[in-house]
Each structure stands twice: as structure tokens, then as C-alpha cells.
Design a protein around this motif. Structure first.
Motif, PDB file in Angstrom:
ATOM      1  N   ALA A  84       0.826  -1.197   0.000  1.00  0.00           N
ATOM      2  CA  ALA A  84       0.000   0.000   0.000  1.00  0.00           C
ATOM      3  C   ALA A  84       0.865   1.253   0.000  1.00  0.00           C
ATOM      4  N   ALA A  85       0.306   2.283  -0.556  1.00  0.00           N
ATOM      5  CA  ALA A  85       0.925   3.603  -0.527  1.00  0.00           C
ATOM      6  C   ALA A  85       0.090   4.490   0.399  1.00  0.00           C
ATOM      7  N   ARG A 179      10.673  -1.560   4.199  1.00  0.00           N
ATOM      8  CA  ARG A 179      11.682  -1.410   3.163  1.00  0.00           C
ATOM      9  C   ARG A 179      11.159  -0.499   2.072  1.00  0.00           C
ATOM     10  N   GLY A 180      11.924   0.494   1.722  1.00  0.00           N
ATOM     11  CA  GLY A 180      11.569   1.308   0.581  1.00  0.00           C
ATOM     12  C   GLY A 180      10.379   2.214   0.839  1.00  0.00           C
ATOM     13  N   LYS A 181       9.737   2.615  -0.243  1.00  0.00           N
ATOM     14  CA  LYS A 181       8.667   3.599  -0.159  1.00  0.00           C
ATOM     15  C   LYS A 181       7.287   2.975  -0.274  1.00  0.00           C
ATOM     16  N   ILE A 182       7.228   1.654  -0.194  1.00  0.00           N
ATOM     17  CA  ILE A 182       5.940   0.967  -0.265  1.00  0.00           C
ATOM     18  C   ILE A 182       5.807   0.099   0.975  1.00  0.00           C
ATOM     19  N   PHE A 183       4.630   0.136   1.565  1.00  0.00           N
ATOM     20  CA  PHE A 183       4.387  -0.632   2.786  1.00  0.00           C
ATOM     21  C   PHE A 183       3.981  -2.048   2.393  1.00  0.00           C
TER      22      PHE A 183
END
Lengths: 240, 124
Positions: A84-85, A179-183
């Protein structure tokens, strides 16, 4: 074909469960039917969520070599993945005409990605529950059998059930992957059931029947006796 | 010269000048907008996959700002919008993303910078 090469009941069930879940997936979720190695978050980004379902383990608690039929207790592993974003009214934030009040309202109404991913997994779990435990799907897509063991295609006719004790157990959400920009949120669950496997054994692969010894005598013809010297001929005499 | 003050302002500004000079705008939870900020932006980082030991690239943007430049204090859990270029080679096209509310910013009072983590953001 030898019975060792024909599918056992659990393999038929595996294919049937895959087809059953896929038939409900559509745009709701993606179905992966093999054990995958780790996947990137981007892989789940567009469709948002997926389930992996595969035959994980099985046992034969009453199975012995003296019985022709034995109960196969089967466990399918179901792995849920949702990404999710964050969500916000981007139009309000990017509009140069927006006032501070408009921006405050948009930011206050924004949703964190963790909230969205949790809801997504909960929805996915609801769908799988409704598919698997629907009484209509009590045979997990398998047909009931008539007295002769043939599949019954008429839905109004009842017969012997091939699958029993269908349960969904041990649903558990895992810790979010930061991790990163996405959940990324994952969960797992087991689908357990029972089928009856029939032991028909296997026929050994052999040219001759066991117990008979065949002696082959090979006699090569000399070119002098051979009608066509360009070819190589052999006379074979077989005796028991 | 107050060395600490120098590092927190000019020193950081100088260190950010070498190719990491990215323009960004902030929209604070109060609704106020601050434009014309300069930040150091790291778009990804290398890490070791704990399962395989392979080197992997984590697409995780880190934006470091000078605290003295900020109009308002940023704290963990703030609903903060950040407009910044997703492509550093094209710094005029800004994309708006929300700060990761599940991850606290990294900041230190002695050095005077704050690092925030923007998150992929969609229209609600």
C-alpha cells in the motif's frame, strides 16, 4: 500407464483448489500457485495484493502397507501479501489556489500506508474465507462420486464426497516489512482437509516378465552369406 | 566562531552543494507551505538481503534538511507533504508525497539537520 504415473487425489485436489480460487480472483487479487522465492514490493504494486497457495504438507495417520485405502491429511499453505501507498487528496495539495485551510483539511484526512495495507489484508482474508468455506464449495471444486466411482456432473445429484474436514486455521499477520517507499504486509494461513488415497502400487518397468529367463544368441552373417553385403544383418534365436 | 552553529548552517549547506542540491517544498500539518528549500536527497541505498546475503537496492528516499531553514518543527507522526523531484536530473518537475508516519525522522540537536522519509502517495 503405470499407476505410479497417474495423479493421486491430493494432486487432483491441488489443481482443483487453484482453479477454484482463481475463478474468484478477477481483479480482486492475484493468485500464485507455486512456492516463490522472495519478491520485490514493486511486483505487488499495481494489483496491490496476491495470495500464494500451494500443497505444503501431508500425512497418512492410518496408512499402512496392508491397507489399500488410507486417509491423507493435507495442508495447503496460503500466503497473503498486500502492499500500500499513503493516500491523500493530491489535487488539493498541488493546486496553487489552495488555501492553508484547504491543505490542512487534506493533510488531516490523509491515510497512512499501514492502515491501507492492514485493511487490504483483512479484505483478502474475508474473500478467501467466503470462497473456501462456502457450502457450495465444500468439495473445493472436486466432484462427488456415484456408486461406481464416476464423477457426478449434475449439481442436483448427491454422491460420495471426495474431500472432508475442510478448515482454515492459524491465520496470522506478520510484522510489516519496512523497506523502501511501499508498505508491505504479509500474513499466512493453512487450509487443511482430508481425502482418501487409493494405493494401487506400481508396475516395475521391465521388458520381460519376472521369473522367465530368456537367452539370446546373436549370429552375425558373413558378407559371403549375405544377400546384401552393404547392410549388416543379425540372426537372433531366443529360447526360454 | 561558534563551530556548532557553523556546522548546523553553512557547513551543512556546503556539504550538500556537490550534486545533492535538490529544491523541495513542504506543506506542514498546520496547512502552511514553505517553498524554496534546498535538500540533500538520497534516492536509494544498498543493503544485504538477510536471507541470501545478496546485495540488493532498496528504493528508499531520504531527504536531509537544515533544521534552521524550517519554518515549523517536524516531529514523528506529522502529516507532512513533501514536493520534490523524483528524477534529480529533472529538478523542475516536483512530485508530492507524504512523510512516512510510521517511521520517525532522524535528527540531532547538535548537528542541526533532519532526515525525513517520503512515502509513495496516491490520490485518495
Amino acid at each position: 500407464m503405470s499407476t505410479i504415473d497417474t495423479q493421486m487425489k491430493f494432486e487432483e485436489l491441488r489443481d482443483s483448489v487453484e482453479s477454484l480460487v482463481k475463478s474468484f480472483a478477477s481483479t480482486r487479487f492475484r493468485v500464485v500457485t507455486e512456492q516463490k522465492e522472495s519478491s520485490g514490493a514493486e511486483e505487488h504494486k499495481d494489483l496491490k495484493r496476491s495470495i500464494q497457495i500451494f500443497y505444503e504438507s501431508g500425512s497418512f495417520p492410518d496408512g499402512t502397507s496392508s491397507k489399500r485405502e488410507s486417509t491423507h491429511e493435507i495442508t495447503f499453505q496460503i500466503e497473503y501479501t498486500a502492499t500500500a501507498a499513503a493516500k491523500v487528496d493530491l489535487n488539493a495539495l498541488n493546486d496553487p489556489e489552495s488555501t492553508a485551510s484547504d491543505i490542512l483539511t487534506a493533510l488531516a484526512a490523509s491515510q497512512g500506508a499501514g492502515f491501507t495495507a492492514n485493511r487490504s489484508i483483512d479484505e483478502l482474508r474475508r474473500m478467501i474465507y467466503q470462497i473456501i468455506l462456502d457450502p457450495v464449495n465444500s468439495q473445493l471444486g472436486m466432484s462427488e462420486l456415484d456408486k461406481n466411482g464416476a464423477e457426478i456432473t449434475d449439481p442436483l445429484v448427491c454422491g460420495a464426497k471426495q474431500v472432508s474436514q475442510v478448515r482454515l486455521v492459524n491465520f496470522r499477520k506478520n510484522a510489516p516489512i519496512a523497506r523502501g517507499k511501499i508498505f508491505v504486509l504479509t500474513a499466512s494461513e493453512q487450509l487443511t482437509c482430508q481425502v482418501t488415497e487409493i494405493t494401487e502400487g506400481a508396475t516395475p518397468i521391465a521388458v520381460a516378465q519376472p521369473g522367465i529367463e530368456l537367452n539370446h544368441e546373436f549370429n552375425t552373417k558373413s558378407d559371403a552369406d549375405d544377400a546384401d553385403p552393404a547392410t549388416f544383418e543379425i540372426d537372433v534365436t531366443t529360447t526360454e | 566562531m561558534d563551530l556548532r552553529k557553523h556546522i548546523a548552517t553553512d557547513g551543512i549547506r556546503l556539504s550538500m552543494g556537490s550534486g545533492f542540491n535538490i529544491p523541495i517544498n513542504l506543506k506542514y500539518p498546520s496547512g502552511e507551505t514553505q517553498t524554496g528549500l534546498i535538500a540533500q536527497v538520497l534516492y536509494d541505498r544498498f543493503a544485504e538481503d538477510p536471507e541470501t546475503g545478496d546485495e540488493i537496492v532498496i528504493k528508499e528516499t531520504r531527504i536531509s534538511l537544515i533544521k534552521a531553514d524550517l519554518d515549523e518543527v517536524i516531529t514523528a507522526g506529522d502529516k507532512l507533504a513533501i514536493s520534490y523531484p523524483l528524477d534529480p536530473a529533472n529538478p523542475t518537475v516536483l512530485t508530492t508525497e507524504m512523510m512516512d508516519t510510521d517511521r520517525a525522522p532522524i535528527d540531532g540537536a547538535s548537528i542541526g539537520f533532519i532526515t525525513i522519509f517520503p512515502f509513495t502517495t496516491e490520490q485518495i
